[in-house]
Design an enzyme around this catalytic site. Structure first.
Site, PDB file in Angstrom:
ATOM      1  N   LYS A  35       0.830  -1.219   0.000  1.00 60.75           N
ATOM      2  CA  LYS A  35       0.000   0.000   0.000  1.00 60.75           C
ATOM      3  C   LYS A  35       0.862   1.265   0.000  1.00 60.75           C
ATOM      4  O   LYS A  35       0.647   2.169  -0.790  1.00 60.75           O
ATOM      5  CB  LYS A  35      -0.918   0.038   1.235  1.00 60.75           C
ATOM      6  CG  LYS A  35      -1.871  -1.135   1.356  1.00 60.75           C
ATOM      7  CD  LYS A  35      -2.836  -0.940   2.510  1.00 60.75           C
ATOM      8  CE  LYS A  35      -2.203  -0.862   3.888  1.00 60.75           C
ATOM      9  NZ  LYS A  35      -1.545  -2.093   4.349  1.00 60.75           N
ATOM     10  N   ARG A  78      -9.579   1.134   9.196  1.00 60.39           N
ATOM     11  CA  ARG A  78      -8.975  -0.134   9.587  1.00 60.39           C
ATOM     12  C   ARG A  78     -10.008  -1.069  10.208  1.00 60.39           C
ATOM     13  O   ARG A  78      -9.680  -2.191  10.552  1.00 60.39           O
ATOM     14  CB  ARG A  78      -7.942   0.228  10.620  1.00 60.39           C
ATOM     15  CG  ARG A  78      -6.638  -0.445  10.749  1.00 60.39           C
ATOM     16  CD  ARG A  78      -5.674  -0.415   9.656  1.00 60.39           C
ATOM     17  NE  ARG A  78      -4.353  -0.784  10.125  1.00 60.39           N
ATOM     18  CZ  ARG A  78      -3.246  -0.173   9.774  1.00 60.39           C
ATOM     19  NH1 ARG A  78      -3.263   0.828   8.948  1.00 60.39           N
ATOM     20  NH2 ARG A  78      -2.092  -0.600  10.230  1.00 60.39           N
ATOM     21  N   ARG A 117      11.740  -4.737   5.017  1.00 57.83           N
ATOM     22  CA  ARG A 117      11.397  -3.338   4.698  1.00 57.83           C
ATOM     23  C   ARG A 117      12.271  -2.303   5.421  1.00 57.83           C
ATOM     24  O   ARG A 117      12.553  -2.427   6.600  1.00 57.83           O
ATOM     25  CB  ARG A 117       9.937  -3.136   5.106  1.00 57.83           C
ATOM     26  CG  ARG A 117       9.424  -1.745   4.928  1.00 57.83           C
ATOM     27  CD  ARG A 117       7.937  -1.725   4.866  1.00 57.83           C
ATOM     28  NE  ARG A 117       7.277  -2.033   6.127  1.00 57.83           N
ATOM     29  CZ  ARG A 117       5.966  -2.104   6.255  1.00 57.83           C
ATOM     30  NH1 ARG A 117       5.188  -1.942   5.212  1.00 57.83           N
ATOM     31  NH2 ARG A 117       5.424  -2.370   7.419  1.00 57.83           N
ATOM     32  N   ARG A 157      11.425   0.183  10.759  1.00 58.79           N
ATOM     33  CA  ARG A 157      10.338   0.382  11.709  1.00 58.79           C
ATOM     34  C   ARG A 157      10.474  -0.566  12.895  1.00 58.79           C
ATOM     35  O   ARG A 157      10.769  -1.739  12.721  1.00 58.79           O
ATOM     36  CB  ARG A 157       8.991   0.130  11.014  1.00 58.79           C
ATOM     37  CG  ARG A 157       8.532   1.321  10.221  1.00 58.79           C
ATOM     38  CD  ARG A 157       7.325   1.018   9.390  1.00 58.79           C
ATOM     39  NE  ARG A 157       6.219   0.412  10.119  1.00 58.79           N
ATOM     40  CZ  ARG A 157       5.004   0.282   9.619  1.00 58.79           C
ATOM     41  NH1 ARG A 157       4.746   0.722   8.392  1.00 58.79           N
ATOM     42  NH2 ARG A 157       4.044  -0.288  10.312  1.00 58.79           N
ATOM     43  N   ARG A 198      -0.121  -8.086  13.893  1.00 57.70           N
ATOM     44  CA  ARG A 198      -0.764  -7.182  12.922  1.00 57.70           C
ATOM     45  C   ARG A 198      -1.599  -7.967  11.910  1.00 57.70           C
ATOM     46  O   ARG A 198      -2.662  -7.521  11.494  1.00 57.70           O
ATOM     47  CB  ARG A 198       0.296  -6.324  12.229  1.00 57.70           C
ATOM     48  CG  ARG A 198       0.663  -5.110  13.064  1.00 57.70           C
ATOM     49  CD  ARG A 198       2.091  -4.682  12.916  1.00 57.70           C
ATOM     50  NE  ARG A 198       2.418  -4.121  11.642  1.00 57.70           N
ATOM     51  CZ  ARG A 198       3.659  -4.072  11.155  1.00 57.70           C
ATOM     52  NH1 ARG A 198       4.663  -4.574  11.845  1.00 57.70           N
ATOM     53  NH2 ARG A 198       3.890  -3.532  10.000  1.00 57.70           N
TER      54      ARG A 198
END
Ligand code: AMP
Length: 218
Positions: free
Chosen positions: A13, A88, A122, A156, A167
């Site tokens: 996203k 969400r 990431r 992160r 998550r």
């Protein structure tokens, strides 16, 4: 028109929002980024938000709804924006309807294996925010951002195995029901993001053209 990106963590996203935001000249609003930037101070409320985020849990609906409403009321968002990471859950989705009905939802469909690898690899440029991945898309030159040349990168703190599993669990229980909700209202376009970034990018642009044409017809 507000483009809403829904999908599990690691579905691409943020990466697609960065590209599309430039191509369509639409601002990118990521509630995750806004919250990460807002929770630097030592205030008690911020500590709670930080804790929830690092554990991979959702922060309070009222807080996020307030943030999004404030953003959408700004002049620079009057022609639309890309909402990445919001809504969400159904409560947030219903709240958004009280702010605007001019939405198109894009569902990023991806397998769990791919999302886990994408999140674990990431990182992003500390200066310009360009997103990279140590498995799939490293900077062209080691330790140098392709866009701005910076040698500072950010990982992160919630991109660890434990938080990722949490998550994904939250995504399945709370966010996934939105897909059904939006598909019944015919706002929904699905894109398979297991593939190469460039292929996804092309399909995203096709979907956006189709979606804005359909909106104009209605
Ligand atoms: P993201 O960058 O979208 O993966 O979001 C990172 C974290 O920010 C999430 O795991 C949540 O803790 C929090 N967050 C982001 N967006 C929302 C939202 N719409 N509602 C509640 N919490 C959110």
């Amino acid at each position: 028109m507000i483009l809403i990106f829904i999908g599990p963590p690691g579905s691409g996203k943020g990466t697609q929002a960065q590209v599309l935001s430039k191509k369509l000249n639409l601002p990118h609003v990521s509630t995750g980024d806004i919250l990460r930037n807002a929770v630097d101070s030592d205030d008690e409320d911020n500590k709670l938000v930080q804790k929830l985020m690092s554990e991979g849990k959702l922060v309070d609906d009222n807080l996020v709804n307030k943030i999004v409403k404030k953003f959408l009321s700004k002049d620079e968002y009057k022609n639309g924006c890309i909402l990445d990471g919001y809504p969400r859950n159904l409560e947030q989705g219903k709240f958004l309807e009280t702010v605007t009905k001019n939405i198109v939802v894009i569902y990023f469909n991806v397998s769990e294996d791919v999302t886990i690898k994408r999140i674990l690899g990431r990182f992003s440029c500390a200066q310009c925010g360009k997103i990279y991945n140590s498995y799939y898309s490293k900077p062209k030159e080691d330790n140098k951002c392709d866009i701005c040349g910076s040698d500072k990168f950010i990982y992160r703190t919630d991109d660890n195995k434990e938080s990722i599993m949490q998550r994904l669990k939250v995504y399945k229980a709370e966010t996934f029901p939105l897909i059904d909700y939006y598909s019944k209202q015919k706002y929904l376009y699905t894109i398979n993001t297991d593939r190469d970034i460039k292929e996804t990018e092309k399909e995203m642009l096709d979907i956006c053209t189709k979606a804005s044409y359909t909106k104009l017809q209605n």
